[in-house]
Design a protein around this motif. Sequence first.
Motif, short mmCIF file in Angstrom:
data_model
loop_
_atom_site.label_atom_id
_atom_site.label_comp_id
_atom_site.label_asym_id
_atom_site.label_seq_id
_atom_site.Cartn_x
_atom_site.Cartn_y
_atom_site.Cartn_z
N ASP A 205 -46.16 3.71 -32.96
CA ASP A 205 -46.14 2.48 -32.83
C ASP A 205 -45.93 2.27 -31.18
O ASP A 205 -46.08 1.06 -30.51
CB ASP A 205 -44.85 2.00 -33.39
CG ASP A 205 -45.09 1.88 -34.90
OD1 ASP A 205 -46.09 1.47 -35.60
OD2 ASP A 205 -44.38 2.69 -35.69
N GLY A 206 -45.45 3.02 -30.19
CA GLY A 206 -45.28 2.67 -28.92
C GLY A 206 -44.79 4.14 -28.11
O GLY A 206 -44.53 5.07 -28.79
N GLN A 207 -44.37 3.80 -26.97
CA GLN A 207 -44.10 4.88 -26.06
C GLN A 207 -43.23 4.21 -24.83
O GLN A 207 -43.02 3.04 -24.66
CB GLN A 207 -45.37 5.76 -25.51
CG GLN A 207 -46.26 4.87 -24.90
CD GLN A 207 -45.88 4.85 -23.38
OE1 GLN A 207 -45.67 5.82 -22.79
NE2 GLN A 207 -46.18 3.64 -22.83
N GLU A 208 -42.57 5.16 -23.87
CA GLU A 208 -41.91 4.47 -22.76
C GLU A 208 -42.51 5.27 -21.81
O GLU A 208 -42.64 6.51 -21.80
CB GLU A 208 -40.55 4.84 -22.94
CG GLU A 208 -39.89 6.21 -23.21
CD GLU A 208 -38.55 6.57 -22.97
OE1 GLU A 208 -37.55 5.39 -23.05
OE2 GLU A 208 -38.32 7.73 -23.08
N ASN A 209 -42.72 4.60 -20.58
CA ASN A 209 -43.25 4.97 -19.45
C ASN A 209 -43.05 4.05 -18.35
O ASN A 209 -42.88 3.11 -18.45
CB ASN A 209 -44.48 5.46 -19.67
CG ASN A 209 -44.87 7.14 -19.38
OD1 ASN A 209 -44.49 7.36 -18.59
ND2 ASN A 209 -45.51 7.71 -20.43
N SER A 210 -43.44 4.68 -17.08
CA SER A 210 -43.49 4.00 -15.90
C SER A 210 -44.77 3.19 -15.95
O SER A 210 -45.71 3.37 -16.47
CB SER A 210 -43.49 4.87 -14.46
OG SER A 210 -44.43 5.69 -14.48
N TRP A 211 -45.02 2.03 -14.96
CA TRP A 211 -45.99 1.32 -14.81
C TRP A 211 -47.15 2.04 -14.36
O TRP A 211 -48.23 2.06 -14.83
CB TRP A 211 -45.66 0.26 -13.65
CG TRP A 211 -45.06 -0.93 -14.21
CD1 TRP A 211 -43.58 -1.23 -13.64
CD2 TRP A 211 -45.11 -1.70 -15.20
NE1 TRP A 211 -43.06 -2.21 -13.92
CE2 TRP A 211 -43.95 -2.75 -15.51
CE3 TRP A 211 -46.11 -1.81 -16.04
CZ2 TRP A 211 -43.79 -3.50 -16.19
CZ3 TRP A 211 -45.96 -2.98 -17.01
CH2 TRP A 211 -44.70 -3.97 -17.33
N SER A 212 -47.05 3.08 -13.33
CA SER A 212 -48.32 3.84 -13.04
C SER A 212 -48.59 4.73 -14.04
O SER A 212 -49.84 4.89 -14.00
CB SER A 212 -47.84 4.77 -11.72
OG SER A 212 -46.71 5.73 -12.02
N ASN A 213 -47.91 5.19 -14.76
CA ASN A 213 -48.29 6.27 -15.91
C ASN A 213 -49.14 5.27 -17.01
O ASN A 213 -50.10 5.71 -17.57
CB ASN A 213 -47.26 7.01 -16.62
CG ASN A 213 -47.14 8.13 -15.72
OD1 ASN A 213 -47.72 8.44 -14.82
ND2 ASN A 213 -46.01 9.06 -16.30
N ILE A 214 -48.36 4.09 -17.38
CA ILE A 214 -49.13 3.35 -18.37
C ILE A 214 -50.63 2.96 -17.83
O ILE A 214 -51.31 2.77 -18.85
CB ILE A 214 -48.17 1.93 -18.85
CG1 ILE A 214 -46.81 2.51 -19.19
CG2 ILE A 214 -48.73 0.92 -19.32
CD1 ILE A 214 -46.03 1.38 -19.27
N TYR A 215 -50.62 2.65 -16.71
CA TYR A 215 -52.03 2.08 -16.12
C TYR A 215 -52.82 3.32 -16.17
O TYR A 215 -54.08 3.41 -16.50
CB TYR A 215 -51.85 1.49 -14.78
CG TYR A 215 -53.24 1.17 -14.06
CD1 TYR A 215 -53.68 -0.12 -14.57
CD2 TYR A 215 -53.50 1.84 -13.04
CE1 TYR A 215 -55.04 -0.43 -14.39
CE2 TYR A 215 -54.81 1.18 -12.61
CZ TYR A 215 -55.63 0.09 -13.12
OH TYR A 215 -56.71 -0.19 -12.85
N SER A 216 -52.48 4.34 -15.21
CA SER A 216 -53.35 5.68 -14.94
C SER A 216 -53.79 6.17 -16.30
O SER A 216 -55.03 6.68 -16.35
CB SER A 216 -52.67 6.59 -14.02
OG SER A 216 -51.79 7.14 -14.81
N GLN A 217 -53.06 6.31 -17.32
CA GLN A 217 -53.48 7.05 -18.71
C GLN A 217 -53.83 5.83 -19.47
O GLN A 217 -54.38 6.23 -20.70
CB GLN A 217 -52.26 7.37 -19.16
CG GLN A 217 -51.52 8.70 -18.29
CD GLN A 217 -52.51 9.91 -17.95
OE1 GLN A 217 -53.04 10.25 -19.14
NE2 GLN A 217 -52.61 10.22 -16.85
#
Length: 329
Positions: A205-217
């Motif tokens: 359903d979801g995950q946790e991460n930094s903005w840069s990883n959420i964007y780059s991935q």
Amino acid sequence: MLKLKTILAFAVGAVFLCAVSAIAAPIVIKFSHVVAEDTPKGIMANKFRDLVAERLGDKVVVEVYPNSQLFGDGKELEALLLGDVHLLAPALSKFQKYTPLLQIYDLPFLFKDMAAIDTFQQGPNGRALLTSMKGKGIVGLDYLHNGMKQISANDPIHGPGDAKNKKFRIMTSDVLAAQFEAVDAMPLKKPFAEVFTLLQTRAIDGQENSWSNIYSQKFYEVQPYITETNHGILDYLVISSTEFWEGLPADVRPVLEECLKEAIVVGNAAAAQKDLDDKQKIIDSKRSEIITLSEEERVAWVEAMKPVWKQFEDAVGKENLEAAIASNN
């Protein structure tokens, strides 16, 4: 006799050439990581490679392997200890099996911002943690920032009750598991390289991460909602094997340490800027709605997850926990 002398001369010459060749052969350092080159980690690794080339010339060659090209995050620590790779920068959550002390960085809502994290990491407790795995053959060289963690999901997440019964991907950390269990969610330990597919197919359903990883991935492309919780940190620890690092020539290692120190500064500056830029790119894409918590909602999250601190106090060390709390001041 003449023939024997000729043979001996050739033998001596061959040994000499081999010795010269061995002396001239560069030290090859394989630096493997699991993220894109335009992330803070990727930028730092490439900067380190370039500084080493600039200052040590042909004496040392750094080869950088991004995006799990060489090893995925499930195999890279094993590869380091086997000597198949020489530098890594895993997330701090990955070291649980080597030391419980670094789990302090996974405690939810422990650090209020990046300044507090810097204060702790550069203080005596944070520096001491760098050598906490030497007995297991791993030496910590320095910390690298990525940013604070946010929660993305298929459904809007405001209060901790909204996470109930939802499956969230986490790194291999018992603290992160306890963090989501504290709000009745279901944490699943999965490799980073699998996260996009798991989200895309809605296996989670979801995950946790930094903005840069959420964007780059491209997680934002398959997650309709991102809640700006800033509930934890996603930092890395640049490491080597104790055997390799301490076995480097005395005239080489100090130069590498200085190059790494400068590369970390560049990586951390990139992390701070990309945190802002990538968040804005996600907003501009209109692919994912960013949810900002009210003060009441944030307090509810803190109260729901704070018991995890007590749960892991003995594992991380009470004195480390106290120092981390004090860093917020």
